[in-house]
Scaffold this motif. Structure first.
Motif, PDB file in Angstrom:
ATOM      1  N   THR A 367       0.833  -1.206   0.000  1.00 17.98           N
ATOM      2  CA  THR A 367       0.000   0.000   0.000  1.00 17.98           C
ATOM      3  C   THR A 367       0.867   1.254   0.000  1.00 17.98           C
ATOM      4  O   THR A 367       0.637   2.193  -0.768  1.00 17.98           O
ATOM      5  N   ASP A 368       1.869   1.242   0.869  1.00 17.03           N
ATOM      6  CA  ASP A 368       2.752   2.400   0.989  1.00 17.03           C
ATOM      7  C   ASP A 368       3.498   2.658  -0.319  1.00 17.03           C
ATOM      8  O   ASP A 368       3.656   3.807  -0.756  1.00 17.03           O
ATOM      9  N   GLU A 369       3.966   1.589  -0.967  1.00 18.85           N
ATOM     10  CA  GLU A 369       4.662   1.735  -2.245  1.00 18.85           C
ATOM     11  C   GLU A 369       3.729   2.278  -3.320  1.00 18.85           C
ATOM     12  O   GLU A 369       4.128   3.116  -4.141  1.00 18.85           O
ATOM     13  N   LEU A 370       2.485   1.820  -3.315  1.00 19.16           N
ATOM     14  CA  LEU A 370       1.522   2.307  -4.300  1.00 19.16           C
ATOM     15  C   LEU A 370       1.244   3.789  -4.088  1.00 19.16           C
ATOM     16  O   LEU A 370       1.148   4.564  -5.053  1.00 19.16           O
ATOM     17  N   ILE A 371       1.111   4.199  -2.819  1.00 17.91           N
ATOM     18  CA  ILE A 371       0.917   5.623  -2.524  1.00 17.91           C
ATOM     19  C   ILE A 371       2.097   6.428  -3.063  1.00 17.91           C
ATOM     20  O   ILE A 371       1.920   7.476  -3.692  1.00 17.91           O
ATOM     21  N   SER A 372       3.313   5.946  -2.839  1.00 20.38           N
ATOM     22  CA  SER A 372       4.500   6.661  -3.311  1.00 20.38           C
ATOM     23  C   SER A 372       4.528   6.751  -4.832  1.00 20.38           C
ATOM     24  O   SER A 372       4.868   7.792  -5.405  1.00 20.38           O
ATOM     25  N   THR A 373       4.176   5.653  -5.494  1.00 19.34           N
ATOM     26  CA  THR A 373       4.182   5.652  -6.958  1.00 19.34           C
ATOM     27  C   THR A 373       3.151   6.630  -7.503  1.00 19.34           C
ATOM     28  O   THR A 373       3.429   7.411  -8.421  1.00 19.34           O
ATOM     29  N   LEU A 374       1.946   6.593  -6.941  1.00 25.91           N
ATOM     30  CA  LEU A 374       0.903   7.508  -7.397  1.00 25.91           C
ATOM     31  C   LEU A 374       1.266   8.959  -7.080  1.00 25.91           C
ATOM     32  O   LEU A 374       0.966   9.873  -7.850  1.00 25.91           O
ATOM     33  N   ALA A 375       1.917   9.168  -5.936  1.00 28.43           N
ATOM     34  CA  ALA A 375       2.280  10.529  -5.536  1.00 28.43           C
ATOM     35  C   ALA A 375       3.288  11.154  -6.488  1.00 28.43           C
ATOM     36  O   ALA A 375       3.426  12.378  -6.525  1.00 28.43           O
ATOM     37  N   SER A 376       4.003  10.331  -7.239  1.00 28.72           N
ATOM     38  CA  SER A 376       4.986  10.863  -8.180  1.00 28.72           C
ATOM     39  C   SER A 376       4.354  11.322  -9.489  1.00 28.72           C
ATOM     40  O   SER A 376       5.035  11.887 -10.341  1.00 28.72           O
ATOM     41  N   MET A 377       3.053  11.077  -9.652  1.00 35.78           N
ATOM     42  CA  MET A 377       2.394  11.448 -10.904  1.00 35.78           C
ATOM     43  C   MET A 377       2.092  12.936 -10.917  1.00 35.78           C
ATOM     44  O   MET A 377       1.427  13.450 -10.015  1.00 35.78           O
ATOM     45  N   PRO A 378       2.543  13.655 -11.929  1.00 35.10           N
ATOM     46  CA  PRO A 378       2.201  15.075 -12.009  1.00 35.10           C
ATOM     47  C   PRO A 378       0.707  15.260 -12.251  1.00 35.10           C
ATOM     48  O   PRO A 378       0.087  14.502 -12.990  1.00 35.10           O
ATOM     49  N   GLY A 379       0.132  16.231 -11.576  1.00 37.63           N
ATOM     50  CA  GLY A 379      -1.277  16.534 -11.782  1.00 37.63           C
ATOM     51  C   GLY A 379      -2.234  15.637 -11.036  1.00 37.63           C
ATOM     52  O   GLY A 379      -3.436  15.647 -11.316  1.00 37.63           O
ATOM     53  N   LEU A 380      -1.747  14.841 -10.069  1.00 40.72           N
ATOM     54  CA  LEU A 380      -2.615  13.982  -9.278  1.00 40.72           C
ATOM     55  C   LEU A 380      -2.402  14.263  -7.806  1.00 40.72           C
ATOM     56  O   LEU A 380      -1.280  14.205  -7.314  1.00 40.72           O
ATOM     57  N   ALA A 463      -7.365   5.463 -15.711  1.00 37.74           N
ATOM     58  CA  ALA A 463      -8.751   5.742 -15.340  1.00 37.74           C
ATOM     59  C   ALA A 463      -8.961   7.202 -14.974  1.00 37.74           C
ATOM     60  O   ALA A 463     -10.015   7.779 -15.241  1.00 37.74           O
ATOM     61  N   LEU A 464      -7.946   7.822 -14.371  1.00 37.76           N
ATOM     62  CA  LEU A 464      -8.060   9.225 -13.945  1.00 37.76           C
ATOM     63  C   LEU A 464      -7.492  10.196 -14.970  1.00 37.76           C
ATOM     64  O   LEU A 464      -7.460  11.400 -14.738  1.00 37.76           O
ATOM     65  N   GLN A 465      -7.004   9.666 -16.093  1.00 38.58           N
ATOM     66  CA  GLN A 465      -6.487  10.488 -17.184  1.00 38.58           C
ATOM     67  C   GLN A 465      -5.307  11.349 -16.747  1.00 38.58           C
ATOM     68  O   GLN A 465      -5.243  12.546 -17.023  1.00 38.58           O
ATOM     69  N   VAL A 466      -4.374  10.711 -16.043  1.00 38.08           N
ATOM     70  CA  VAL A 466      -3.130  11.382 -15.692  1.00 38.08           C
ATOM     71  C   VAL A 466      -1.980  10.492 -16.147  1.00 38.08           C
ATOM     72  O   VAL A 466      -2.162   9.318 -16.457  1.00 38.08           O
ATOM     73  N   LYS A 467      -0.788  11.044 -16.179  1.00 43.67           N
ATOM     74  CA  LYS A 467       0.375  10.327 -16.686  1.00 43.67           C
ATOM     75  C   LYS A 467       1.340   9.990 -15.562  1.00 43.67           C
ATOM     76  O   LYS A 467       1.551  10.774 -14.652  1.00 43.67           O
ATOM     77  N   LEU A 468       1.930   8.807 -15.672  1.00 43.82           N
ATOM     78  CA  LEU A 468       3.015   8.466 -14.762  1.00 43.82           C
ATOM     79  C   LEU A 468       4.238   9.291 -15.098  1.00 43.82           C
ATOM     80  O   LEU A 468       4.544   9.516 -16.274  1.00 43.82           O
ATOM     81  N   ARG A 469       4.942   9.764 -14.060  1.00 45.74           N
ATOM     82  CA  ARG A 469       6.187  10.479 -14.301  1.00 45.74           C
ATOM     83  C   ARG A 469       7.232   9.504 -14.818  1.00 45.74           C
ATOM     84  O   ARG A 469       7.435   8.432 -14.270  1.00 45.74           O
ATOM     85  N   GLU A 470       7.909   9.897 -15.871  1.00 44.25           N
ATOM     86  CA  GLU A 470       8.987   9.069 -16.383  1.00 44.25           C
ATOM     87  C   GLU A 470      10.195   9.191 -15.462  1.00 44.25           C
ATOM     88  O   GLU A 470      10.465  10.265 -14.930  1.00 44.25           O
ATOM     89  N   PRO A 471      10.941   8.087 -15.226  1.00 45.85           N
ATOM     90  CA  PRO A 471      12.115   8.158 -14.352  1.00 45.85           C
ATOM     91  C   PRO A 471      13.108   9.204 -14.818  1.00 45.85           C
ATOM     92  O   PRO A 471      13.348   9.355 -16.019  1.00 45.85           O
TER      93      PRO A 471
END
Length: 797
Positions: A367-380, A463-471
């Protein structure tokens, strides 16, 4: 004038403006709601104690109520707002409430006023920890008010029918049908009203929706009267136009919690066929097979589609008078995200369904890792970990969780681990209508946990129409290929996030084991750096030993992956709190926040950095942003209180510190800071009580601060005795120089105070970064030795 709002999301307002401090204090809001419901008769203290502190003994409950009443009166700035000594009641001269207004409107049969006041269920999404009796009272009261709301709507609808006002009748019957779409009685009345208003197609659509919902939700055939009325309407009316299927009026939530319309929503041809709308009566209403809801939102779209007649009539009249007003009505808040609205999500802790508590760190870690991954998305916007885990086991539904975390969507899931096999399920739910935007189940080997986590994040992003930040560094990863190292890292995170003395020690051990297995594991180095800093703050180990190791771990993490925001934040913490390298620490914090803007931890520590520099306004700004990410974080509320203590604004400090204590009654630092705030307000008894509570909960530093409180409130002998006992134990355990110096300042012993501070600076001890702003050291500020200390910590002005 103050006004309590209890229908829908609860709040306390002054002249229409929400009072953020009290509105966020659950026990205070619960007390106000109880008194507002009791009306002029008021409520006995015994009843309030039984509801709010049902698990406590009588003495503790009575003291807790006394403290809460006092705190509420103080924060309201109106001692008479809560009137009475035995029984308590709200004085209407100071506090109004929508509860009282609703009661008066129903009594006067002003039903339109009553339904306007009812902006949602009573205390919707509201929750108070460890108050089961209050929870039961709230459920009963919520049902009571909901029933009265429905009675008011039915009275309005029936009156409109009798008056022949078809448009208004449709409006009120639609509201009733929306409130309970499974009710056959209200479905029939709405269909009759729509047919009478010349909208047979809308009546048939609502009948179809009712059939689908009853079969889906109750798994029983619908009431035959609905089918019979539908057949009658279809026989006496022209066939429904197929084009109506692609232009349903989609329901959205307005500010008052009621349904209105948005722009027409096109339904994809694969979602529903024309046969579902215009099939012959002989087959359409005789079917009993259960239908799948292909689009999750279809049933809700259709259930409120009957509002179309009333909305078209309303908007037509509005457009003639004011085109801009009509346009605004069609774009009400709560619609699907527009370009100007940031999508938001809260990730609830994934349930460990393995039946083995040893897997808790694994499921929590995912859960914590998923929060961190999602938190890195710009605009979310992603709700912080502390708040999400704080709601674990709360029993709140998705709507209550979303309201508490201030997000529009919620991720729920479970993890089942058996040996080397994993089953992970997850779903993304829109809180406004409980519609499932995405769901997935993954049966994998444990070594594929990283890939599953990334897949879930990408699915949510889509689903939320946002992009993952590229490394920032292609080819490098925060994770590890060693499954055992990952397991150890998750256990380290599990204990590190407890923010306790023992937790930090266990975290260090697990992080070190993870690094021993994979020396290129950047996140393990970052976690180790942070755990070592926390250990130094707690005084577990000598800072001269711990800080070089913390600094080295943070730097190693950044060598491995310079895009790791948490590593920049850990390094910044060392740089300002112990190295007193303020410019470099500021740059590291800015880099950390740029990389991970959703990190409440980075913003929290940056707020402390700004506090140390006396930049109180900037500190509040950062901490307010941290609070918006993590609204249930006691450390954030406590640090906001610290800022106001050091800024010498005790009233503001007490508001935030009371929030912190409400969130975590065992947070010693919050009680200690409350003591300082009460000293500034010249309330010695309250101050000493708070310092004593901190000493009971905390360590030797809190005891030394209690000696300071005794000294400055006139109990000099008690202060001398307490400090003497602490000094005697100094040969067996380390004493915190900052707190010991404070104790001697309280006694007016400048030399001993400065001796301790000089020792603290020489040892790079914790809290020496506060020398520039702490009001308690004002008596030393003109001393040459103190000025020399400020220069050594680079805080001389």
């Amino acid at each position: 004038m103050l006004r309590l709002v209890a229908f829908g999301s609860s709040s306390l307002e002054r002249d229409g403006e929400r009072l953020a401090g009290l509105s966020g204090q659950r026990k205070a809001m619960a007390l106000l709601a109880l008194l507002a419901h009791a009306g002029s008769a008021g409520s006995s203290r015994e009843k309030l104690m039984a509801l709010l502190w049902s698990e406590s003994d009588d003495t503790h409950a009575r003291n807790a109520l006394k403290q809460l009443v006092h705190a509420v009166r103080q924060q309201l700035g109106a001692p008479d707002a809560l009137a009475g000594t035995g029984d308590l009641r709200l004085d209407p001269a100071f506090i109004a409430s929508d509860i009282a207004e609703f009661d008066r409107a129903c009594l006067a049969r002003s039903f339109e006023d009553a339904v306007t006041l009812y902006r949602g269920p009573f205390l919707d999404g509201f929750y108070v920890r460890d108050a089961d009796e209050f929870e039961r009272w709230m459920e009963r009261t919520r049902a009571e008010y909901h029933a009265r709301y429905l009675e008011a709507l039915e009275s309005l609808a029936s009156e409109a029918d009798r008056a022949g006002d078809r448009r208004t009748a449709v409006k009120w019957w639609s509201r009733l049908a929306s409130a309970d779409p499974l009710s056959a009685g209200w479905t029939l009345r709405l269909m009759e009203a729509l047919h009478a208003a010349g909208e047979p197609a809308a009546a048939l659509r609502h009948a179809r929706t009712h059939e689908l919902l009853v079969r889906e939700e109750l798994a029983v055939p619908p009431d035959p009267r609905v089918a019979a009325l539908a057949e009658s309407i279809e026989h006496t009316s022209a066939p429904a136009e197929p084009s109506l299927v692609s232009a349903h009026v989609a329901p959205v939530a307005t500010d008052d919690g009621q349904a209105t319309s948005a722009a027409p929503v096109s339904v994809a041809p694969t979602s529903i066929s024309s046969h579902d709308v215009v099939s012959p009566p002989a087959t359409r209403w005789a079917r009993t097979r259960r239908r799948d809801l292909v689009l999750p939102m279809l049933a809700l779209v259709l259930s409120v589609g009957a509002l179309g007649y009333w909305i078209r009539a309303r908007d037509g009249a509005a457009a003639a008078a004011d085109p801009s007003a009509a346009a605004a009505a069609r774009t009400a808040p709560g619609t699907a995200r527009t370009s100007g609205t940031t999508p938001s999500v809260g990730v609830m802790p994934f349930a460990n369904t393995s039946g083995n508590a040893e897997n808790d760190p694994f499921s929590d870690g995912l859960t914590d890792e998923l929060i961190s991954t999602l938190a890195s998305m710009p605009g979310l916007k992603v709700s912080g970990r502390t708040s999400a885990f704080g709601l674990k086991g709360s029993g709140l539904g998705v709507r209550g969780i979303a309201d508490t975390l201030h997000v529009a969507t919620v991720v729920e899931g479970s993890v089942r681990r058996e040996g080397d096999r994993l089953r992970i399920t997850a779903q993304l739910v829109r809180a406004m209508n409980d519609s499932v935007l995405w769901t997935g189940t993954f049966d994998r080997h444990v070594r594929d946990a990283f890939a599953v986590q990334e897949e879930i994040a990408r699915s949510i992003a889509t689903a939320l129409q946002v992009k993952l930040r590229e490394p920032a560094q292609p080819g490098r990863s925060h994770t590890t290929a060693d499954l055992r190292a990952y397991d150890l890292y998750l256990k380290g995170r599990y204990f590190s996030l407890q923010q306790t003395r023992d937790g930090s020690e266990r975290a260090i051990a697990y992080f070190e084991q993870a690094i021993a297995r994979d020396t290129s594991y950047a996140r393990a180095y970052a976690g180790l750096a942070d755990a070592r800093v926390i250990s130094a703050v707690f005084g577990n180990r000598p800072t001269t030993e711990e800080l070089p190791k913390a600094r080295a771990s943070a730097l190693r993490a950044l060598v491995l992956d310079s895009s790791l925001g948490e590593a920049h934040a850990a390094l910044a913490h060392v740089l300002f709190a112990f190295d007193w390298n303020w410019p470099e620490a500021g740059r590291e914090f800015q880099r950390a926040i740029a990389l991970e803007p959703n990190s409440s931890t980075s913003r929290l520590r940056y707020g402390v950095y700004l506090l140390d520099l006396g930049r109180f306004g900037d500190a509040v700004e950062q901490l307010t942003q941290a609070d918006s990410i993590d609204p249930l974080s006691a450390p954030i509320a406590m640090t906001l209180g610290r800022v106001f203590v050091n800024a010498r604004q005790p009233d503001q400090a007490i508001r935030h510190l009371d929030d912190a204590v409400e969130l975590n009654p065992r947070l010693a630092f919050a009680h200690q800071q409350l003591g300082h705030a009460y000293l500034q307000k010249r309330m010695p008894a309250r101050a000493v009580d708070s310092f004593e509570r901190a000493a009971q909960l905390g360590g030797v530093g809190d005891s030394a601060q209690l000696a300071y409180a005794y000294a400055v409130t006139g109990s000099r002998d008690r202060a001398v005795a307490l400090l003497g006992r602490l000094v005697e134990t100094g040969t067996t355990r380390p004493l915190p120089p900052f707190a010991m110096a404070l104790g001697y300042v309280g006694l007016g012993d400048r030399d001993h105070a400065l001796d301790w501070l000089e020792r603290g600076v020489a040892e790079h001890a914790a809290y020496m970064d506060l020398l520039g702003v702490s009001p308690a050291f004002d008596p030393l500020r003109g001393d040459a030795r103190f000025l020399a200390l400020l220069r050594r910590v680079n805080l001389a002005r």
